[in-house]
Design a protein around this motif. Structure first.
Motif, PDB file in Angstrom:
ATOM      1  N   ARG A 102      15.654   7.033  -5.150  1.00  0.00           N
ATOM      2  CA  ARG A 102      14.484   7.919  -5.202  1.00  0.00           C
ATOM      3  C   ARG A 102      13.736   7.752  -6.532  1.00  0.00           C
ATOM      4  NH1 ARG A 102      15.984  13.717  -3.348  1.00  0.00           N
ATOM      5  NH2 ARG A 102      18.195  13.189  -3.351  1.00  0.00           N
ATOM      6  N   VAL A 103      14.478   7.482  -7.601  1.00  0.00           N
ATOM      7  CA  VAL A 103      13.818   7.138  -8.874  1.00  0.00           C
ATOM      8  C   VAL A 103      13.025   5.836  -8.687  1.00  0.00           C
ATOM      9  CG1 VAL A 103      14.159   6.508 -11.305  1.00  0.00           C
ATOM     10  CG2 VAL A 103      15.593   8.291 -10.262  1.00  0.00           C
ATOM     11  N   GLY A 104      13.642   4.887  -7.974  1.00  0.00           N
ATOM     12  CA  GLY A 104      12.971   3.605  -7.699  1.00  0.00           C
ATOM     13  C   GLY A 104      11.677   3.799  -6.917  1.00  0.00           C
ATOM     14  N   ILE A 105      11.697   4.735  -5.978  1.00  0.00           N
ATOM     15  CA  ILE A 105      10.491   5.025  -5.177  1.00  0.00           C
ATOM     16  C   ILE A 105       9.407   5.645  -6.078  1.00  0.00           C
ATOM     17  CG2 ILE A 105       9.572   6.449  -3.289  1.00  0.00           C
ATOM     18  CD1 ILE A 105      12.493   6.326  -2.086  1.00  0.00           C
ATOM     19  N   ALA A 106       9.824   6.604  -6.910  1.00  0.00           N
ATOM     20  CA  ALA A 106       8.865   7.255  -7.819  1.00  0.00           C
ATOM     21  C   ALA A 106       8.251   6.226  -8.764  1.00  0.00           C
ATOM     22  CB  ALA A 106       9.571   8.353  -8.617  1.00  0.00           C
ATOM     23  N   ARG A 107       9.080   5.298  -9.258  1.00  0.00           N
ATOM     24  CA  ARG A 107       8.576   4.263 -10.164  1.00  0.00           C
ATOM     25  C   ARG A 107       7.587   3.346  -9.446  1.00  0.00           C
ATOM     26  NH1 ARG A 107      12.800  -0.047 -11.972  1.00  0.00           N
ATOM     27  NH2 ARG A 107      12.689  -0.223  -9.704  1.00  0.00           N
ATOM     28  N   ALA A 108       7.882   3.016  -8.175  1.00  0.00           N
ATOM     29  CA  ALA A 108       6.986   2.123  -7.425  1.00  0.00           C
ATOM     30  C   ALA A 108       5.624   2.773  -7.187  1.00  0.00           C
ATOM     31  CB  ALA A 108       7.622   1.738  -6.094  1.00  0.00           C
ATOM     32  N   LEU A 109       5.604   4.109  -7.108  1.00  0.00           N
ATOM     33  CA  LEU A 109       4.370   4.803  -6.721  1.00  0.00           C
ATOM     34  C   LEU A 109       3.577   5.382  -7.886  1.00  0.00           C
ATOM     35  CD1 LEU A 109       5.778   6.569  -3.569  1.00  0.00           C
ATOM     36  CD2 LEU A 109       3.990   4.828  -3.627  1.00  0.00           C
ATOM     37  N   VAL A 110       4.175   5.367  -9.084  1.00  0.00           N
ATOM     38  CA  VAL A 110       3.564   6.095 -10.206  1.00  0.00           C
ATOM     39  C   VAL A 110       2.204   5.532 -10.620  1.00  0.00           C
ATOM     40  CG1 VAL A 110       4.616   4.822 -12.144  1.00  0.00           C
ATOM     41  CG2 VAL A 110       4.174   7.295 -12.357  1.00  0.00           C
ATOM     42  N   THR A 111       2.003   4.234 -10.370  1.00  0.00           N
ATOM     43  CA  THR A 111       0.722   3.628 -10.740  1.00  0.00           C
ATOM     44  C   THR A 111      -0.323   3.795  -9.631  1.00  0.00           C
ATOM     45  OG1 THR A 111       1.494   1.520  -9.871  1.00  0.00           O
ATOM     46  CG2 THR A 111       1.786   1.874 -12.243  1.00  0.00           C
ATOM     47  N   ASP A 112       0.048   4.514  -8.565  1.00  0.00           N
ATOM     48  CA  ASP A 112      -0.843   4.728  -7.426  1.00  0.00           C
ATOM     49  C   ASP A 112      -1.288   3.410  -6.790  1.00  0.00           C
ATOM     50  OD1 ASP A 112      -2.228   6.296  -5.617  1.00  0.00           O
ATOM     51  OD2 ASP A 112      -4.051   6.306  -6.816  1.00  0.00           O
ATOM     52  N   PRO A 113      -0.311   2.553  -6.431  1.00  0.00           N
ATOM     53  CA  PRO A 113      -0.667   1.253  -5.854  1.00  0.00           C
ATOM     54  C   PRO A 113      -1.157   1.412  -4.422  1.00  0.00           C
ATOM     55  CG  PRO A 113       1.688   1.569  -5.668  1.00  0.00           C
ATOM     56  CD  PRO A 113       1.145   2.773  -6.416  1.00  0.00           C
ATOM     57  N   GLN A 114      -1.940   0.433  -3.988  1.00  0.00           N
ATOM     58  CA  GLN A 114      -2.448   0.443  -2.620  1.00  0.00           C
ATOM     59  C   GLN A 114      -1.360  -0.016  -1.644  1.00  0.00           C
ATOM     60  OE1 GLN A 114      -5.749  -2.201  -2.654  1.00  0.00           O
ATOM     61  NE2 GLN A 114      -6.724  -1.292  -0.859  1.00  0.00           N
ATOM     62  N   ILE A 115      -0.512  -0.936  -2.116  1.00  0.00           N
ATOM     63  CA  ILE A 115       0.500  -1.547  -1.247  1.00  0.00           C
ATOM     64  C   ILE A 115       1.875  -1.376  -1.878  1.00  0.00           C
ATOM     65  CG2 ILE A 115       1.228  -3.667  -0.074  1.00  0.00           C
ATOM     66  CD1 ILE A 115      -1.546  -4.823  -0.891  1.00  0.00           C
ATOM     67  N   VAL A 116       2.846  -1.008  -1.043  1.00  0.00           N
ATOM     68  CA  VAL A 116       4.230  -0.949  -1.513  1.00  0.00           C
ATOM     69  C   VAL A 116       5.043  -1.980  -0.743  1.00  0.00           C
ATOM     70  CG1 VAL A 116       6.295   0.489  -1.703  1.00  0.00           C
ATOM     71  CG2 VAL A 116       4.039   1.482  -2.157  1.00  0.00           C
TER      72      VAL A 116
END
Ligand code: ADP
Ligand code: MG
Length: 251
Positions: free
Chosen positions: A154-168
């Motif tokens: 869940r930390v990994g998910i938060a880190r992936a999304l923190v920059t507000d990317p268009q694609i994950v």
């Protein structure tokens, strides 16, 4: 091509040269993914899933073919342009979490923002909001070793999304978790991405995990063999999908 196509792969090939042997990891992949799609790529080990994600994320160069994301050709970008592209548009979730062991959850999540020139207070505020969103408000100051696998992811998910990317992009995001934790983590990923209208491309070898996607792309030996639309009606692009319950109901 659809108007809202975000990712367009055209005859993408990837060959690895290992000594005198050529390994054909992708053998001509054509695929369009629309903005907001939640896609799973499923295939057994060695079918080219990770290679596909890595070329889409600009982590590896294609051998031939084109990858057009948001109108930009990845295969024409320089290394510097690829780094910019990843920082601006892409979040990545890894099987083994890839957290910094000596950093707290908060520091791990805030890390991708340090390349953006954002002031520290604002970076921390955003990281806290993301940790709250994945249900880890009370674990901000925990280090990875002080958290369960599900919490680390869940930390990994938060880190992936923190920059507000268009694609994950997610590569076997539940591969290191037990089955009930896997379901929990998948629900967290899917709910947030749907809410934020992001595009997900996730690879897995697990049919149950793949079913979280709206579109399931089957990969075998570097080729797409089938694309199944995982709607309630259960249809593929070409023909109706036979569902187990139909046989039972019609019997
Ligand atoms: P998957 O993720 O589906 O298990 P991969 O994309 O990792 O498959 O690998 C596809 C094929 O490419 C495999 O035969 C693998 O051994 C090979 N391969 C992947 N990465 C490399 C690499 N860096 N060097 C050489 N061969 C590789
Ligand atoms: Mg892999």
């Amino acid at each position: 091509m659809q108007e809202n196509t975000l990712i367009d792969m055209r005859n993408v090939k990837k060959v690895y040269h290992v000594g005198s042997v050529d390994v054909h990891a992708l053998r001509g992949v054509d695929l369009q993914i629309a903005s907001g799609d939640i896609c799973s790529i499923i295939g057994r080990s060695g079918s080219g899933k990770s290679t596909m994600l890595n070329v889409l994320a600009g982590l590896e160069k294609v051998s031939s073919g084109e990858i057009i994301i948001a109108g930009k050709h990845l295969e024409r970008m320089t290394q510097g342009e690829l780094i910019m592209f990843r920082q601006k548009r892409v979040g990545f979730i890894f099987q083994s979490f890839n957290l910094m062991p000596y950093y707290t959850a908060l520091e791990n999540v805030a890390l991708p923002l340090s390349f953006s020139g954002m002031p520290l207070a604002q970076r921390n505020k955003r990281a806290k909001r993301m940790l709250d969103l994945v249900g880890l408000k009370t674990h901000m100051n925990h280090k990875p070793g002080e958290m369960s696998g599900g919490q680390q992811q869940r930390v990994g998910i938060a880190r992936a999304l923190v920059t507000d990317p268009q694609i994950v992009f997610a590569d076997e995001p539940t591969g290191n978790l037990d089955s009930s934790t896997s379901d929990e983590v998948m629900h967290v990923i899917i709910n947030i991405l749907r809410e934020q209208k992001k595009t997900l491309v996730m690879v897995t070898h697990d049919q149950h995990i793949a079913e979280f996607g709206d579109k399931i792309i089957h990969l075998l030996d570097g080729r797409i063999t089938d694309i199944v639309i995982n709607a309630k009606e259960g249809t593929t692009q070409n023909e109706p999908r036979v569902r187990e319950t139909e046989g039972i109901l019609n019997a």
